[in-house]
Design a protein around this motif. Structure first.
Motif, mmCIF file in Angstrom:
data_model
loop_
_atom_site.group_PDB
_atom_site.id
_atom_site.type_symbol
_atom_site.label_atom_id
_atom_site.label_comp_id
_atom_site.label_asym_id
_atom_site.label_seq_id
_atom_site.Cartn_x
_atom_site.Cartn_y
_atom_site.Cartn_z
ATOM 1 N N LEU A 139 1.495 -5.594 -10.892
ATOM 2 C CA LEU A 139 2.764 -4.982 -10.381
ATOM 3 C C LEU A 139 2.117 -3.686 -9.150
ATOM 4 O O LEU A 139 2.801 -3.506 -8.212
ATOM 5 N N LEU A 140 1.446 -3.185 -10.046
ATOM 6 C CA LEU A 140 0.662 -1.740 -9.272
ATOM 7 C C LEU A 140 0.122 -2.176 -8.148
ATOM 8 O O LEU A 140 -0.055 -1.516 -7.085
ATOM 9 N N ALA A 141 -0.601 -3.377 -8.069
ATOM 10 C CA ALA A 141 -1.443 -3.921 -6.920
ATOM 11 C C ALA A 141 -0.396 -4.219 -5.938
ATOM 12 O O ALA A 141 -0.758 -4.065 -4.583
ATOM 13 N N VAL A 142 0.843 -4.548 -6.103
ATOM 14 C CA VAL A 142 1.902 -4.790 -5.209
ATOM 15 C C VAL A 142 2.426 -3.146 -4.588
ATOM 16 O O VAL A 142 2.499 -3.014 -3.352
ATOM 17 N N ASP A 143 2.752 -2.454 -5.426
ATOM 18 C CA ASP A 143 3.364 -1.186 -5.333
ATOM 19 C C ASP A 143 2.651 0.081 -6.046
ATOM 20 O O ASP A 143 2.630 0.129 -7.308
ATOM 21 N N PRO A 144 1.376 0.492 -5.726
ATOM 22 C CA PRO A 144 0.585 1.316 -6.265
ATOM 23 C C PRO A 144 1.342 2.717 -6.862
ATOM 24 O O PRO A 144 0.953 3.427 -7.544
ATOM 25 N N LYS A 145 2.728 3.084 -6.148
ATOM 26 C CA LYS A 145 3.311 4.105 -6.325
ATOM 27 C C LYS A 145 4.275 3.825 -7.494
ATOM 28 O O LYS A 145 5.002 4.924 -7.960
ATOM 29 N N LEU A 146 4.328 2.682 -8.104
ATOM 30 C CA LEU A 146 5.321 2.173 -9.115
ATOM 31 C C LEU A 146 5.283 3.402 -10.295
ATOM 32 O O LEU A 146 4.053 3.488 -10.847
ATOM 33 N N ALA A 147 6.690 4.047 -10.587
ATOM 34 C CA ALA A 147 6.681 4.747 -11.724
ATOM 35 C C ALA A 147 7.159 4.309 -12.916
ATOM 36 O O ALA A 147 7.416 4.878 -14.127
#
Length: 451
Positions: free
Chosen positions: A83-91
Motif C-alpha cells: 500500500l505504501l508503494a502506491v501512496d508513500p504518504k499513507l497515514a
C-alpha cells in the motif's frame, strides 16, 4: 460508515455473546472523583483515524485519551508495504483491505463469468468467496479462473469466511483504538472477532467459463471497467487515502497478472463528495462511460441515495466501507455488495469499550443520517441490555454540514452546553471530520475532557 439481508438473528446474538464474554474478562476503571467532572471521549470508524487529530488544528491534543472502534483486520507488513508503494504518504489503513478485496472479487467474478455484463458478474460475486479452490493473490486466483475452476478467494479483509447469500462478509474483525500523543497508539490496539463461518453461502454459482479467444477478442465485452465512487472531498475525505490506495493496489496487481478476460482492467476515478448531489453526478458519468462495477460509496447514506440510480442502470455497486444495517433491506435487485461488516456488530463492540470504563451517564451524539442514527440506536440497545435506562443515556443528533461547508457548517455550541448540563462521564461521537467541531465546542464550554 461508514449488512446483510436474510436470517441473521442467531449470528448476531452469538456475536453479542462473544463480545460480552470478552468484556467480562477485562477490568473496569470507575470514574475518578474529582472536583470537576471529567468526560472521556469515544469515537467510531468515521473519526478514529490518525488524520482526525489534524481536524482539531491547534487543539489536536484534545483527542489524547479518546477511544473507539473500527472494522479492521490485522494487516500483514507485506500488505502495508505494498500500500505504501502506491501512496508513500499513507497515514492510516482503515478500509484499505476492504477496498482491495472489493476490486479483486469484482475482477475474479468477471473472469469466472466470462463476461463484463454486470448481471453475469453479480451472479458470481458470492461464489468467488466460497466453496472453491482457495487462493489469495491475483496471479494464482486469475490463473484458476481463466482455466474455468471455481475459486475461494481469501484476502486481507476476508480471512475467516466468505460472503453470505446476501453479499456481505459472514465474519468480521473489529479493532479497539486509542489516541495517544495525537495519533493512534498501535501498541494498545486490540482485535475482536464476530460472526460465524457457518453463515457463509453454500449456494453454487453458475458454472465458470474457461477463457476463450485471446488478447483483443472483445466478444466477451472486455475490457472490464471499474469506476471509483470514493470520498475524495467532503466530510469523509480524511478516510479517502487508504480507500484509494487499496483500490489502486488491486488494479495494479490484477493487471500485472494479465488483467481480466485477456485485457487490462480499466479504472475510472470518481468522487462521492460525501454528498448525494456529487455522488449522483459521478454515477451518471460512470454510466455514460460504460462502467460495469462502481466501487463505493464511502458513506452508507451516500450509497443509499445513489443505489436506485445504479440499479436502474443495471450496474453493480460494491462498497468497501458501508456499514449501515439499514442497507440490509435495500431493494438492490442483487446488484449491491460490500466488504465491510454491519453496524449491528460494531454497536456491540462500541458498547463494550465504553462499559469497560464504568461510566454512570453516557451521551451519544450522532450525525443525523442513516449511518449515524443507525449506529446510535444499536449502541443504545446494547447499553440498555447492560442495564442503562433512559435516565442514564442521552441521545443527541446534528444535521451534517451542507456540501462544501465542512466542520464550520455545524453549530455545536448548543449541543456542548446540553452535554455539560447533563454531566456525563462518557461522550460517544458518531461522525466524520465535522465531529472535531463538537470536541472543540466541548472545550470552549469548559467541559473537562479526560486524557
Amino acid at each position: 460508515m461508514l449488512v446483510t439481508r436474510g436470517p441473521r438473528a442467531a449470528i448476531l446474538a452469538a456475536g453479542a455473546a462473544f463480545l460480552l464474554v470478552t468484556s467480562a474478562c477485562g477490568t473496569t476503571d470507575k470514574p475518578e472523583d474529582t472536583a470537576t467532572q471529567q468526560v472521556r471521549l469515544y469515537g467510531t470508524d468515521g473519526n478514529m483515524l490518525n488524520s482526525f487529530a489534524g481536524e482539531l488544528k491547534e487543539r489536536a491534543d484534545l483527542v489524547d485519551g479518546m477511544k473507539g472502534t473500527t472494522p479492521l483486520t490485522p494487516l500483514t507488513d507485506d500488505f502495508k508495504d505494498r500500500l505504501l508503494a502506491v501512496d508513500p504518504k499513507l497515514a492510516d489503513f482503515l478500509y484499505a483491505a476492504e477496498a482491495y478485496d472489493a476490486v479483486m472479487i469484482s475482477a475474479l467474478a468477471a473472469q469466472l463469468a466470462g463476461s463484463t455484463d454486470p448481471a453475469d458478474i453479480a451472479k458470481q460475486i458470492v461464489g468467488v468467496t466460497n466453496n472453491g479452490q482457495r487462493c489469495s493473490d491475483a496471479e494464482t486466483c486469475l490463473t484458476l479462473a481463466r482455466d474455468g475452476q471455481d475459486v475461494e478467494y481469501r484476502g486481507p479483509s476476508l480471512t475467516r469466511a466468505g460472503f453470505t447469500d446476501e453479499g456481505e462478509p459472514a465474519t468480521a474483525s473489529y479493532a479497539t483504538l486509542h489516541f495517544d500523543a495525537q495519533k493512534i497508539n498501535d501498541a494498545k490496539t486490540e482485535f475482536v472477532g464476530a460472526g460465524f463461518e457457518t453463515a457463509a453461502s453454500t449456494k453454487a454459482p453458475p458454472k465458470p467459463k474457461k477463457q476463450r479467444g485471446g488478447k483483443n477478442d472483445r466478444s466477451d465485452g472486455s475490457p472490464l471497467i471499474l469506476g471509483g465512487l470514493l470520498p475524495k472531498t467532503g466530510d469523509l475525505a480524511l478516510a479517502n487515502p487508504p480507500l484509494a490506495a487499496g483500490a489502486a493496489l488491486a488494479v495494479r496487481e490484477i493487471n500485472a497478472a494479465g488483467g481480466v478476460l485477456g485485457e487490462p482492467m480499466v479504472w475510472i476515478d470518481g468522487d462521492d463528495g460525501t454528498s448525494p448531489t456529487v455522488a449522483k453526478a459521478t454515477v451518471a458519468s460512470h454510466i455514460r462511460n460504460k462502467v460495469q462495477v462502481i466501487i463505493g460509496a464511502g458513506g452508507s447514506g451516500i450509497s443509499s441515495s445513489v443505489l436506485p440510480d445504479v440499479v436502474a442502470a443495471g450496474r453493480i455497486l460494491f462498497s468497501p466501507s458501508n456499514t449501515d444495517s439499514g442497507l440490509t433491506q435495500a431493494d438492490d435487485k442483487g446488484l449491491y455488495f460490500r466488504t465491510a461488516p454491519p453496524d449491528s456488530l460494531q454497536g456491540r463492540a462500541l458498547a463494550d469499550v465504553i462499559l469497560r470504563d464504568g461510566p454512570h451517564k453516557i451521551v451519544v451524539v450522532a450525525r443525523k443520517d442513516s449511518y449515524g442514527e443507525g449506529l446510535q440506536e444499536t449502541v443504545r440497545v446494547e447499553l440498555e441490555r447492560a442495564g442503562f435506562g433512559s435516565d442514564r443515556v442521552k441521545l443527541l443528533t446534528y444535521e451534517p454540514p451542507a456540501d462544501g461547508e465542512g466542520a464550520d457548517g455545524v453549530d455545536f455550541v448548543g449541543t456542548a452546553k446540553e452535554i455539560k448540563s447533563y454531566a456525563p462521564e462518557a461522550v460517544l461521537v458518531i461522525g466524520f471530520a465535522e465531529s472535531a467541531g463538537l470536541i472543540r465546542a466541548l472545550d470552549d464550554a469548559d467541559v473537562a475532557i479526560r486524557h
